[in-house]
Motif scaffolding. Structure first.
Motif, PDB file in Angstrom:
ATOM      1  N   GLU A  28      39.909  45.986  47.551  1.00  0.00           N
ATOM      2  CA  GLU A  28      40.232  46.674  48.098  1.00  0.00           C
ATOM      3  C   GLU A  28      40.295  47.689  46.535  1.00  0.00           C
ATOM      4  O   GLU A  28      40.417  47.190  45.914  1.00  0.00           O
ATOM      5  CB  GLU A  28      41.161  47.266  48.999  1.00  0.00           C
ATOM      6  CG  GLU A  28      42.450  46.543  48.104  1.00  0.00           C
ATOM      7  CD  GLU A  28      43.295  46.468  48.759  1.00  0.00           C
ATOM      8  OE1 GLU A  28      44.697  46.691  49.213  1.00  0.00           O
ATOM      9  OE2 GLU A  28      43.704  45.534  50.034  1.00  0.00           O
ATOM     10  N   ASP A  30      40.972  49.329  43.985  1.00  0.00           N
ATOM     11  CA  ASP A  30      42.154  49.478  42.957  1.00  0.00           C
ATOM     12  C   ASP A  30      42.243  48.748  42.982  1.00  0.00           C
ATOM     13  O   ASP A  30      43.772  48.073  42.377  1.00  0.00           O
ATOM     14  CB  ASP A  30      42.546  51.279  42.882  1.00  0.00           C
ATOM     15  CG  ASP A  30      42.151  52.038  42.911  1.00  0.00           C
ATOM     16  OD1 ASP A  30      41.251  52.427  41.902  1.00  0.00           O
ATOM     17  OD2 ASP A  30      42.545  53.673  42.846  1.00  0.00           O
ATOM     18  N   ARG A  31      42.147  47.256  43.634  1.00  0.00           N
ATOM     19  CA  ARG A  31      42.814  46.195  43.679  1.00  0.00           C
ATOM     20  C   ARG A  31      42.523  44.783  43.946  1.00  0.00           C
ATOM     21  O   ARG A  31      40.923  45.032  44.636  1.00  0.00           O
ATOM     22  CB  ARG A  31      44.294  46.527  44.586  1.00  0.00           C
ATOM     23  CG  ARG A  31      45.191  44.960  44.752  1.00  0.00           C
ATOM     24  CD  ARG A  31      45.173  45.069  46.137  1.00  0.00           C
ATOM     25  NE  ARG A  31      46.784  44.100  46.090  1.00  0.00           N
ATOM     26  CZ  ARG A  31      46.049  43.511  47.103  1.00  0.00           C
ATOM     27  NH1 ARG A  31      44.867  43.121  48.044  1.00  0.00           N
ATOM     28  NH2 ARG A  31      47.031  41.809  47.101  1.00  0.00           N
ATOM     29  N   VAL A  33      42.275  40.509  44.121  1.00  0.00           N
ATOM     30  CA  VAL A  33      42.870  38.984  43.651  1.00  0.00           C
ATOM     31  C   VAL A  33      42.096  38.038  43.182  1.00  0.00           C
ATOM     32  O   VAL A  33      41.000  37.758  43.777  1.00  0.00           O
ATOM     33  CB  VAL A  33      43.841  38.715  45.386  1.00  0.00           C
ATOM     34  CG1 VAL A  33      44.733  37.536  44.762  1.00  0.00           C
ATOM     35  CG2 VAL A  33      45.322  39.794  45.250  1.00  0.00           C
ATOM     36  N   SER A  62      41.944  41.826  36.762  1.00  0.00           N
ATOM     37  CA  SER A  62      41.878  43.295  35.833  1.00  0.00           C
ATOM     38  C   SER A  62      39.915  43.812  36.742  1.00  0.00           C
ATOM     39  O   SER A  62      39.820  44.834  36.600  1.00  0.00           O
ATOM     40  CB  SER A  62      42.058  43.413  34.472  1.00  0.00           C
ATOM     41  OG  SER A  62      41.264  42.587  33.423  1.00  0.00           O
ATOM     42  N   ALA A  65      39.628  44.759  39.750  1.00  0.00           N
ATOM     43  CA  ALA A  65      40.346  45.977  40.039  1.00  0.00           C
ATOM     44  C   ALA A  65      39.076  47.016  39.569  1.00  0.00           C
ATOM     45  O   ALA A  65      39.394  47.941  40.583  1.00  0.00           O
ATOM     46  CB  ALA A  65      41.745  45.549  39.956  1.00  0.00           C
ATOM     47  N   SER A  68      36.296  47.699  41.536  1.00  0.00           N
ATOM     48  CA  SER A  68      36.813  47.935  43.309  1.00  0.00           C
ATOM     49  C   SER A  68      35.347  49.693  43.376  1.00  0.00           C
ATOM     50  O   SER A  68      36.059  49.672  44.520  1.00  0.00           O
ATOM     51  CB  SER A  68      37.599  48.111  43.693  1.00  0.00           C
ATOM     52  OG  SER A  68      38.796  48.674  43.111  1.00  0.00           O
ATOM     53  N   GLU A  94      47.356  38.786  40.511  1.00  0.00           N
ATOM     54  CA  GLU A  94      46.554  40.169  41.226  1.00  0.00           C
ATOM     55  C   GLU A  94      46.410  41.637  39.894  1.00  0.00           C
ATOM     56  O   GLU A  94      47.453  41.544  39.341  1.00  0.00           O
ATOM     57  CB  GLU A  94      47.785  40.408  42.724  1.00  0.00           C
ATOM     58  CG  GLU A  94      47.691  42.090  43.006  1.00  0.00           C
ATOM     59  CD  GLU A  94      48.527  42.438  44.229  1.00  0.00           C
ATOM     60  OE1 GLU A  94      48.412  43.083  44.867  1.00  0.00           O
ATOM     61  OE2 GLU A  94      49.858  41.276  43.829  1.00  0.00           O
ATOM     62  N   LYS A  96      45.848  45.792  39.357  1.00  0.00           N
ATOM     63  CA  LYS A  96      45.994  46.953  40.502  1.00  0.00           C
ATOM     64  C   LYS A  96      45.669  47.931  38.990  1.00  0.00           C
ATOM     65  O   LYS A  96      46.260  48.046  38.241  1.00  0.00           O
ATOM     66  CB  LYS A  96      47.631  47.476  40.603  1.00  0.00           C
ATOM     67  CG  LYS A  96      48.126  46.219  41.539  1.00  0.00           C
ATOM     68  CD  LYS A  96      48.609  46.811  42.206  1.00  0.00           C
ATOM     69  CE  LYS A  96      49.438  45.792  43.288  1.00  0.00           C
ATOM     70  NZ  LYS A  96      51.514  45.564  44.112  1.00  0.00           N
ATOM     71  N   LYS A  98      46.187  51.383  37.797  1.00  0.00           N
ATOM     72  CA  LYS A  98      46.732  52.002  36.961  1.00  0.00           C
ATOM     73  C   LYS A  98      46.391  53.801  36.766  1.00  0.00           C
ATOM     74  O   LYS A  98      47.360  54.566  37.063  1.00  0.00           O
ATOM     75  CB  LYS A  98      47.884  51.511  35.977  1.00  0.00           C
ATOM     76  CG  LYS A  98      48.720  50.585  36.371  1.00  0.00           C
ATOM     77  CD  LYS A  98      49.496  50.775  37.485  1.00  0.00           C
ATOM     78  CE  LYS A  98      50.245  49.198  37.748  1.00  0.00           C
ATOM     79  NZ  LYS A  98      51.312  49.966  39.144  1.00  0.00           N
ATOM     80  N   VAL A 107      43.922  48.989  33.913  1.00  0.00           N
ATOM     81  CA  VAL A 107      44.711  47.747  35.086  1.00  0.00           C
ATOM     82  C   VAL A 107      46.299  47.232  34.452  1.00  0.00           C
ATOM     83  O   VAL A 107      46.014  46.243  33.427  1.00  0.00           O
ATOM     84  CB  VAL A 107      42.954  46.913  35.300  1.00  0.00           C
ATOM     85  CG1 VAL A 107      43.564  46.183  36.536  1.00  0.00           C
ATOM     86  CG2 VAL A 107      42.160  47.920  35.699  1.00  0.00           C
TER      87      VAL A 107
END
Length: 141
Positions: A28, A30-31, A33, A62, A65, A68, A94, A96, A98, A107
């Motif tokens: 999704e 900025d994320r 898995v 990373s 993410a 994305s 996971e 995310k 930053k 990330v």
């Protein structure tokens, strides 16, 4: 953004991830898995997860993410720390975002085992190399 298409293309076309048994399972904004079922080929001499498997999964999470946003990225650098290991059978990494600039994306990644125990994590700096082309096998992964 067609995240399901990016996930499908990545899992189909990324031979390095397939070779290591890693699947992109969620994406999704900025994320991302990635997950892997562990086998003896992912383990070190002592039966614990090899550090290279952790780092490989973190790099894949990373990258997912960062991508994305519909752009392609490569890893510039990372800082990674190991907290614990696991003899479990499944890992979840996971990533995310930053911070995202025009060319650099930072990330944070955490990896847990199938019990939810935090095993390791780090920070990855990614460099944007162009737009994703979901119709090209080398750009969708």
């Amino acid at each position: 953004m067609d995240y399901q298409r990016i996930i499908a293309n990545t899992n189909r076309d990324n031979s390095f991830m397939r070779h290591n048994g890693i699947l992109l399972t969620q994406m999704e904004k900025d994320r991302a898995v990635v997950e892997a079922d562990l086998t003896e080929t992912n383990r070190n001499l002592y039966g614990a997860v090899h550090g290279g498997m952790f780092l490989t999964m973190a790099d894949c999470a990373s990258g997912g993410a960062a991508r994305s946003n519909g752009m392609r990225y490569v890893t510039v650098s990372n800082s990674f720390e190991f907290y614990s290991n696991s003899k479990g059978s499944h890992l979840i990494a996971e990533g995310k975002v930053k911070n995202r600039g025009k060319t650099i994306c930072v990330v944070e990644v955490e990896i847990k085992d199938d019990t939810g125990k935090l095993l390791c994590g780090g920070t990855f700096t990614m460099f944007c190399v162009g737009k994703l082309d979901l119709d090209s096998p080398t750009n969708g992964s």
